[in-house]
Design a protein around this motif. Structure first.
Motif, PDB file in Angstrom:
ATOM      1  N   TRP A  36       0.821  -1.206   0.000  1.00 23.16           N
ATOM      2  CA  TRP A  36       0.000   0.000   0.000  1.00 23.16           C
ATOM      3  C   TRP A  36       0.856   1.257   0.000  1.00 23.16           C
ATOM      4  CZ3 TRP A  36      -4.703  -0.964  -1.360  1.00 23.16           C
ATOM      5  CH2 TRP A  36      -5.307  -2.182  -1.012  1.00 23.16           C
ATOM      6  N   GLY A  37       2.021   1.168   0.596  1.00 17.48           N
ATOM      7  CA  GLY A  37       2.894   2.348   0.627  1.00 17.48           C
ATOM      8  C   GLY A  37       3.304   2.803  -0.755  1.00 17.48           C
ATOM      9  N   SER A  41       2.470   6.537  -2.116  1.00 17.01           N
ATOM     10  CA  SER A  41       3.544   7.425  -2.578  1.00 17.01           C
ATOM     11  C   SER A  41       3.376   7.780  -4.045  1.00 17.01           C
ATOM     12  CB  SER A  41       4.903   6.769  -2.342  1.00 17.01           C
ATOM     13  OG  SER A  41       5.003   5.543  -3.060  1.00 17.01           O
ATOM     14  N   GLY A  42       2.918   6.814  -4.859  1.00 13.22           N
ATOM     15  CA  GLY A  42       2.692   7.091  -6.276  1.00 13.22           C
ATOM     16  C   GLY A  42       1.604   8.127  -6.482  1.00 13.22           C
ATOM     17  N   VAL A  45       2.971  11.574  -5.565  1.00 13.82           N
ATOM     18  CA  VAL A  45       3.864  12.114  -6.596  1.00 13.82           C
ATOM     19  C   VAL A  45       3.075  12.607  -7.802  1.00 13.82           C
ATOM     20  CG1 VAL A  45       5.672  11.507  -8.239  1.00 13.82           C
ATOM     21  CG2 VAL A  45       5.853  10.761  -5.860  1.00 13.82           C
ATOM     22  N   VAL A  46       2.077  11.814  -8.234  1.00 14.53           N
ATOM     23  CA  VAL A  46       1.254  12.224  -9.375  1.00 14.53           C
ATOM     24  C   VAL A  46       0.490  13.510  -9.048  1.00 14.53           C
ATOM     25  CG1 VAL A  46      -0.720  11.576 -10.791  1.00 14.53           C
ATOM     26  CG2 VAL A  46       1.062   9.901 -10.322  1.00 14.53           C
ATOM     27  N   ALA A  47      -0.010  13.635  -7.824  1.00 13.70           N
ATOM     28  CA  ALA A  47      -0.736  14.844  -7.436  1.00 13.70           C
ATOM     29  C   ALA A  47       0.180  16.064  -7.444  1.00 13.70           C
ATOM     30  CB  ALA A  47      -1.350  14.658  -6.051  1.00 13.70           C
ATOM     31  N   LEU A  48       1.408  15.891  -6.968  1.00 12.30           N
ATOM     32  CA  LEU A  48       2.361  17.009  -6.980  1.00 12.30           C
ATOM     33  C   LEU A  48       2.723  17.416  -8.409  1.00 12.30           C
ATOM     34  CD1 LEU A  48       4.746  15.986  -4.044  1.00 12.30           C
ATOM     35  CD2 LEU A  48       3.031  17.800  -4.053  1.00 12.30           C
ATOM     36  N   LEU A  49       2.914  16.421  -9.281  1.00 12.72           N
ATOM     37  CA  LEU A  49       3.220  16.731 -10.677  1.00 12.72           C
ATOM     38  C   LEU A  49       2.050  17.436 -11.354  1.00 12.72           C
ATOM     39  CD1 LEU A  49       5.082  13.473 -11.814  1.00 12.72           C
ATOM     40  CD2 LEU A  49       6.081  15.724 -11.369  1.00 12.72           C
ATOM     41  N   ALA A  50       0.832  16.989 -11.050  1.00 12.00           N
ATOM     42  CA  ALA A  50      -0.343  17.642 -11.632  1.00 12.00           C
ATOM     43  C   ALA A  50      -0.461  19.081 -11.147  1.00 12.00           C
ATOM     44  CB  ALA A  50      -1.600  16.854 -11.277  1.00 12.00           C
ATOM     45  N   THR A  51      -0.161  19.313  -9.862  1.00 13.34           N
ATOM     46  CA  THR A  51      -0.195  20.678  -9.329  1.00 13.34           C
ATOM     47  C   THR A  51       0.835  21.558 -10.011  1.00 13.34           C
ATOM     48  OG1 THR A  51      -0.912  19.791  -7.193  1.00 13.34           O
ATOM     49  CG2 THR A  51      -0.046  22.040  -7.226  1.00 13.34           C
ATOM     50  N   LEU A  52       2.038  21.007 -10.228  1.00  8.96           N
ATOM     51  CA  LEU A  52       3.080  21.774 -10.906  1.00  8.96           C
ATOM     52  C   LEU A  52       2.692  22.088 -12.346  1.00  8.96           C
ATOM     53  CD1 LEU A  52       5.966  22.922 -10.683  1.00  8.96           C
ATOM     54  CD2 LEU A  52       6.821  20.706 -11.447  1.00  8.96           C
ATOM     55  N   ALA A  53       2.099  21.098 -13.029  1.00  6.81           N
ATOM     56  CA  ALA A  53       1.670  21.319 -14.409  1.00  6.81           C
ATOM     57  C   ALA A  53       0.577  22.385 -14.480  1.00  6.81           C
ATOM     58  CB  ALA A  53       1.184  20.004 -15.024  1.00  6.81           C
TER      59      ALA A  53
END
Length: 315
Positions: A36-37, A41-42, A45-53
Motif C-alpha cells: 500500500w505504501g 507514494s505514487g 507524486v502524481v498529485a504534486l506533478l499535476a499541481t506543478l503542471a
C-alpha cells in the motif's frame, strides 16, 4: 473383508501417499503481498506533478514563443559553442588531471607539493571567481610578454580563451583527485610485478595501472562532464556567447525573458540526457571485468517492465 485392504485404497498406496480414489488437493494460489505504501507514494507524486503542471499552465508563459525559438539559428550557434567549450575544457581537465595525479603520487617532494598547491587553489576558489580573474587580467598585466611572444592582454584574453582557461584549469583540479583515487584503487602488486618484468615507471603507469583504474575513473568523470555542461553557463558573464548568453540576448530584445530561459533549459536537459545515456554504456563497458552479470540496459529495463505489466500473475 477380513485380512484385505480397506476399501478405496489401492495396492500401490503406502505411507504418506494418497489412494487413487481420494480427491486431489486444490492447487495453491500465491497471492502477492499488497504494498500500500507504493500506491500512496505514487498517488502523492502524481498529485504534486499535476499541481506543478497546472501552475505552469496558468502562468503567463507564451509557449508558442518557446517553440518558435527552440531551433533558432542563434540558439543553435550558442548550443554549438556550449558543446565546444565543454569538450575542450574536459580534454584539458583530463590531461591536467592525469599529470597532476601522477605528480602528487610521485616520491619527488617538489612535484608533489606543486600538484597539491594546484589542486588546493583551483578546488578552493569558485569557478566564477576564476573566470572573472582571467577576464580582468589586463588590469594587472596590460602587456603579455613571454620573450618569444608579445601582445596586449586584452587581445590575448578573448572571451573564448577566458572560458577555456577558467573551465579547463578548474576541471583539471577535480580530475586530478578522481584519477588519483583510481590509481590508488589498483593493487600495488600489479606495479611490483611489472617492475619485476623490467618495465619502467612510465610504462607501468601507461600499460598496467591506468587501464585497470579506468573502472573507478570513468563513472565520476562522466558526472564531471555532465556537470561541466551546466557550469559552462557561467561563461556568459565573460561575454562568451554560449547557449545561455544567446538565450539572454534574444530575450532582452524580444521581451520574452522567461520563454528564452525555458528554451535554454530544454536544450540543457537534452544535452545532459544524451550524455547520461552515453555514460551508462561506457561504464557498462568497463564493468565487464568486475561484474559477473552486467546491469540491464535502459531498453532492457523498459522491456522487462512492460512484460511484467502485460503478463498475468501466475503461481
Amino acid at each position: 473383508m477380513p485380512g484385505g485392504k480397506p476399501a478405496g485404497v489401492s495396492k500401490e498406496a503406502g505411507p504418506g501417499t494418497l489412494a487413487k480414489s481420494d480427491p486431489l488437493p486444490e492447487q495453491i494460489k500465491a497471492i502477492p503481498v499488497r504494498h500500500w505504501g507504493r500506491w500512496v507514494s505514487g498517488v502523492i507524486v502524481v498529485a504534486l506533478l499535476a499541481t506543478l503542471a497546472m501552475a505552469f499552465a496558468q502562468g503567463d508563459i507564451r509557449w508558442d514563443t518557446v517553440g518558435e525559438f527552440l531551433f533558432d539559428d542563434r540558439i543553435l550557434r550558442g548550443l554549438g559553442n556550449t558543446l565546444l567549450i565543454s569538450v575542450l575544457s574536459m580534454l584539458i581537465g583530463l590531461v591536467l588531471g592525469v599529470l597532476f595525479a601522477v605528480m602528487r603520487l610521485s616520491k619527488n617532494p617538489v612535484t608533489g607539493a606543486v600538484a597539491w598547491l594546484y589542486i588546493w587553489f583551483f578546488r578552493g576558489t569558485p569557478v566564477f571567481v576564476q573566470l572573472l580573474v582571467w577576464f580582468n587580467l589586463a588590469l594587472i598585466f596590460p602587456i603579455l610578454n613571454l620573450g618569444f611572444y608579445k601582445d596586449e592582454m586584452v587581445d590575448v584574453m578573448t572571451p573564448f580563451m577566458v572560458a577555456l582557461l577558467g573551465l579547463g584549469l578548474n576541471e583539471g583540479a577535480y580530475m586530478a583527485e578522481i584519477v588519483r583515487a583510481g590509481i590508488q584503487s589498483v593493487d600495488e602488486g600489479q606495479a611490483e610485478a611489472s617492475h619485476a618484468l623490467g618495465m619502467s615507471n612510465a610504462k607501468t603507469m601507461r600499460r598496467i595501472v591506468l587501464p585497470q583504474a579506468m573502472r573507478v575513473i570513468v563513472p565520476p568523470t562522466g558526472n564531471e562532464f555532465i556537470n561541466l555542461l551546466k557550469t559552462s553557463s557561467l561563461v556568459s558573464a565573460v561575454q562568451y556567447v554560449e547557449l545561455l548568453r544567446a538565450a539572454q540576448n534574444i530575450g532582452s530584445t524580444s521581451f520574452a525573458i522567461m520563454e528564452m530561459l525555458l528554451v535554454a533549459s530544454v536544450w540543457y536537459l537534452a544535452l545532459t540526457s544524451v550524455f547520461s545515456v552515453g555514460q551508462f554504456y561506457v561504464e557498462r563497458h568497463y564493468a565487464r571485468g568486475s561484474l559477473r552479470q552486467l546491469p540491464p540496459t535502459p531498453w532492457q529495463k523498459v522491456k522487462a517492465n512492460v512484460l511484467s505489466l502485460t503478463s498475468p500473475r501466475g503461481v
